[in-house]
Design a protein around this motif. Sequence first.
Motif, PDB file in Angstrom:
ATOM      1  N   SER A   2       3.622 -15.225   6.958  1.00 10.47           N
ATOM      2  CA  SER A   2       2.244 -15.633   6.716  1.00 10.47           C
ATOM      3  C   SER A   2       1.408 -14.426   6.294  1.00 10.47           C
ATOM      4  CB  SER A   2       1.669 -16.247   7.999  1.00 10.47           C
ATOM      5  OG  SER A   2       0.333 -16.615   7.795  1.00 10.47           O
ATOM      6  N   LEU A   3       0.668 -14.585   5.208  1.00  9.83           N
ATOM      7  CA  LEU A   3      -0.179 -13.503   4.700  1.00  9.83           C
ATOM      8  C   LEU A   3      -1.638 -13.861   4.922  1.00  9.83           C
ATOM      9  CD1 LEU A   3       1.592 -12.849   1.285  1.00  9.83           C
ATOM     10  CD2 LEU A   3       1.908 -11.591   3.418  1.00  9.83           C
ATOM     11  N   ASP A   4      -2.381 -12.925   5.495  1.00  7.70           N
ATOM     12  CA  ASP A   4      -3.814 -13.157   5.663  1.00  7.70           C
ATOM     13  C   ASP A   4      -4.557 -12.574   4.460  1.00  7.70           C
ATOM     14  OD1 ASP A   4      -4.182 -10.378   6.058  1.00  7.70           O
ATOM     15  OD2 ASP A   4      -4.211 -10.571   8.233  1.00  7.70           O
ATOM     16  N   PRO A   5      -5.872 -12.804   4.362  1.00  5.88           N
ATOM     17  CA  PRO A   5      -6.617 -12.298   3.204  1.00  5.88           C
ATOM     18  C   PRO A   5      -6.525 -10.777   3.013  1.00  5.88           C
ATOM     19  CG  PRO A   5      -7.898 -13.961   4.343  1.00  5.88           C
ATOM     20  CD  PRO A   5      -6.687 -13.686   5.209  1.00  5.88           C
ATOM     21  N   THR A   6      -6.400 -10.038   4.099  1.00  2.00           N
ATOM     22  CA  THR A   6      -6.273  -8.574   3.984  1.00  2.00           C
ATOM     23  C   THR A   6      -4.926  -8.207   3.374  1.00  2.00           C
ATOM     24  OG1 THR A   6      -7.758  -8.282   5.870  1.00  2.00           O
ATOM     25  CG2 THR A   6      -6.411  -6.391   5.235  1.00  2.00           C
ATOM     26  N   ASP A   7      -3.859  -8.900   3.795  1.00  2.24           N
ATOM     27  CA  ASP A   7      -2.533  -8.665   3.197  1.00  2.24           C
ATOM     28  C   ASP A   7      -2.570  -8.960   1.700  1.00  2.24           C
ATOM     29  OD1 ASP A   7      -1.285  -8.006   5.640  1.00  2.24           O
ATOM     30  OD2 ASP A   7      -0.785 -10.110   6.041  1.00  2.24           O
ATOM     31  N   ILE A   8      -3.200 -10.050   1.333  1.00  5.81           N
ATOM     32  CA  ILE A   8      -3.281 -10.448  -0.072  1.00  5.81           C
ATOM     33  C   ILE A   8      -4.055  -9.403  -0.876  1.00  5.81           C
ATOM     34  CG2 ILE A   8      -4.261 -12.171  -1.645  1.00  5.81           C
ATOM     35  CD1 ILE A   8      -3.453 -14.262   0.531  1.00  5.81           C
ATOM     36  N   VAL A  28     -10.312   0.369   0.030  1.00  7.26           N
ATOM     37  CA  VAL A  28     -10.355  -0.940  -0.619  1.00  7.26           C
ATOM     38  C   VAL A  28     -10.412  -2.068   0.410  1.00  7.26           C
ATOM     39  CG1 VAL A  28      -8.992  -2.544  -2.042  1.00  7.26           C
ATOM     40  CG2 VAL A  28      -9.182  -0.149  -2.705  1.00  7.26           C
ATOM     41  N   LEU A  29      -9.672  -1.920   1.503  1.00  2.99           N
ATOM     42  CA  LEU A  29      -9.533  -2.983   2.497  1.00  2.99           C
ATOM     43  C   LEU A  29     -10.565  -2.898   3.625  1.00  2.99           C
ATOM     44  CD1 LEU A  29      -5.638  -2.873   2.837  1.00  2.99           C
ATOM     45  CD2 LEU A  29      -7.008  -4.438   1.443  1.00  2.99           C
ATOM     46  N   HIS A  30     -11.319  -1.804   3.647  1.00  2.00           N
ATOM     47  CA  HIS A  30     -12.301  -1.575   4.717  1.00  2.00           C
ATOM     48  C   HIS A  30     -11.621  -1.502   6.078  1.00  2.00           C
ATOM     49  CE1 HIS A  30     -15.224  -2.225   1.580  1.00  2.00           C
ATOM     50  NE2 HIS A  30     -14.722  -3.430   1.357  1.00  2.00           N
ATOM     51  N   LEU A  31     -10.545  -0.749   6.122  1.00  2.00           N
ATOM     52  CA  LEU A  31      -9.782  -0.500   7.339  1.00  2.00           C
ATOM     53  C   LEU A  31      -9.660   1.004   7.536  1.00  2.00           C
ATOM     54  CD1 LEU A  31      -6.738  -2.922   6.791  1.00  2.00           C
ATOM     55  CD2 LEU A  31      -8.721  -3.330   8.265  1.00  2.00           C
ATOM     56  N   SER A  32      -9.105   1.411   8.666  1.00  2.00           N
ATOM     57  CA  SER A  32      -8.774   2.823   8.833  1.00  2.00           C
ATOM     58  C   SER A  32      -7.493   3.099   8.053  1.00  2.00           C
ATOM     59  CB  SER A  32      -8.562   3.149  10.316  1.00  2.00           C
ATOM     60  OG  SER A  32      -7.351   2.561  10.777  1.00  2.00           O
ATOM     61  N   PRO A  33      -7.253   4.344   7.664  1.00  2.00           N
ATOM     62  CA  PRO A  33      -6.000   4.662   6.960  1.00  2.00           C
ATOM     63  C   PRO A  33      -4.755   4.277   7.761  1.00  2.00           C
ATOM     64  CG  PRO A  33      -7.561   6.453   6.707  1.00  2.00           C
ATOM     65  CD  PRO A  33      -8.163   5.496   7.699  1.00  2.00           C
ATOM     66  N   SER A  34      -4.797   4.452   9.078  1.00  2.00           N
ATOM     67  CA  SER A  34      -3.614   4.107   9.874  1.00  2.00           C
ATOM     68  C   SER A  34      -3.376   2.594   9.871  1.00  2.00           C
ATOM     69  CB  SER A  34      -3.731   4.643  11.298  1.00  2.00           C
ATOM     70  OG  SER A  34      -4.851   4.081  11.950  1.00  2.00           O
ATOM     71  N   GLN A  35      -4.453   1.802   9.946  1.00  2.00           N
ATOM     72  CA  GLN A  35      -4.294   0.343   9.881  1.00  2.00           C
ATOM     73  C   GLN A  35      -3.745  -0.092   8.522  1.00  2.00           C
ATOM     74  OE1 GLN A  35      -8.424  -0.515  10.859  1.00  2.00           O
ATOM     75  NE2 GLN A  35      -7.748  -1.729  12.621  1.00  2.00           N
ATOM     76  N   ALA A  36      -4.283   0.492   7.466  1.00  2.00           N
ATOM     77  CA  ALA A  36      -3.812   0.149   6.115  1.00  2.00           C
ATOM     78  C   ALA A  36      -2.345   0.544   5.945  1.00  2.00           C
ATOM     79  CB  ALA A  36      -4.682   0.837   5.062  1.00  2.00           C
ATOM     80  N   GLY A  37      -1.988   1.717   6.438  1.00  2.00           N
ATOM     81  CA  GLY A  37      -0.600   2.179   6.345  1.00  2.00           C
ATOM     82  C   GLY A  37       0.351   1.281   7.119  1.00  2.00           C
ATOM     83  N   ARG A  38      -0.071   0.839   8.305  1.00  2.00           N
ATOM     84  CA  ARG A  38       0.781  -0.052   9.104  1.00  2.00           C
ATOM     85  C   ARG A  38       0.971  -1.402   8.407  1.00  2.00           C
ATOM     86  NH1 ARG A  38      -2.024   2.288  13.439  1.00  2.00           N
ATOM     87  NH2 ARG A  38      -3.461   0.510  13.561  1.00  2.00           N
ATOM     88  N   ARG A  39      -0.093  -1.908   7.804  1.00  2.00           N
ATOM     89  CA  ARG A  39       0.035  -3.185   7.079  1.00  2.00           C
ATOM     90  C   ARG A  39       1.020  -3.041   5.919  1.00  2.00           C
ATOM     91  NH1 ARG A  39      -3.427  -7.713   7.299  1.00  2.00           N
ATOM     92  NH2 ARG A  39      -4.905  -7.544   9.003  1.00  2.00           N
ATOM     93  N   ARG A  40       0.883  -1.946   5.155  1.00  2.00           N
ATOM     94  CA  ARG A  40       1.813  -1.744   4.037  1.00  2.00           C
ATOM     95  C   ARG A  40       3.235  -1.635   4.559  1.00  2.00           C
ATOM     96  NH1 ARG A  40       0.812   2.848  -0.138  1.00  2.00           N
ATOM     97  NH2 ARG A  40       0.652   4.059   1.767  1.00  2.00           N
ATOM     98  N   GLN A  41       3.434  -0.873   5.624  1.00  2.00           N
ATOM     99  CA  GLN A  41       4.770  -0.703   6.184  1.00  2.00           C
ATOM    100  C   GLN A  41       5.351  -2.042   6.644  1.00  2.00           C
ATOM    101  OE1 GLN A  41       4.993   1.970   9.545  1.00  2.00           O
ATOM    102  NE2 GLN A  41       7.220   2.080   9.418  1.00  2.00           N
ATOM    103  N   ARG A  42       4.536  -2.896   7.269  1.00  2.00           N
ATOM    104  CA  ARG A  42       5.001  -4.212   7.711  1.00  2.00           C
ATOM    105  C   ARG A  42       5.432  -5.061   6.513  1.00  2.00           C
ATOM    106  NH1 ARG A  42       2.277  -8.852   7.949  1.00  2.00           N
ATOM    107  NH2 ARG A  42       0.252  -7.850   7.790  1.00  2.00           N
ATOM    108  N   LEU A  43       4.672  -5.009   5.436  1.00  2.00           N
ATOM    109  CA  LEU A  43       5.018  -5.777   4.236  1.00  2.00           C
ATOM    110  C   LEU A  43       6.274  -5.215   3.559  1.00  2.00           C
ATOM    111  CD1 LEU A  43       1.400  -6.320   2.910  1.00  2.00           C
ATOM    112  CD2 LEU A  43       2.943  -8.083   3.823  1.00  2.00           C
TER     113      LEU A  43
END
Length: 153
Positions: A2-8, A28-43
Amino acid sequence: MSLDPTDIALLSHLQKHGTATAQDLAEVLHLSPSQAGRRRQRLEESGVIEGYRARIDPARLGLHVQAFVQVQLASHGVEQGTAFARLLRTRPEITSAWTMTGEADYLLRVWCPDLPALNRLIHEVLLAHPVVARVHSQIVMDQPKADAPLPIG
């Protein structure tokens, strides 16, 4: 998965800017760098992101002829399909291949330096292969729309 709007949003950005850093994604995502990095890593780990590639100008490599080649096999057994797939993997000028419905069994995207090279590929490689019955080629004149990102979201 399942992808949420931030993942998309992350995937949309990465399709256009594959070398984006976690800091770039965070902005771009209005997140912290660590949160953005974790999302990319999960994907990446889930296989949604398969990898990253550089886009290279074919003309600068001397590849001036692009063609789409339809191939019809003479017969459709497992051995014939395996033999033809093996040929596809050995030819670097065949940059992608699809199995198709309809009259053609395969659609190949090929890049060659010139028309004589395309002619050799068709006549000396494809038509010479024992499982190939027919080949139909179309030479690309122009590409008014470049390969685009996938429509996600």
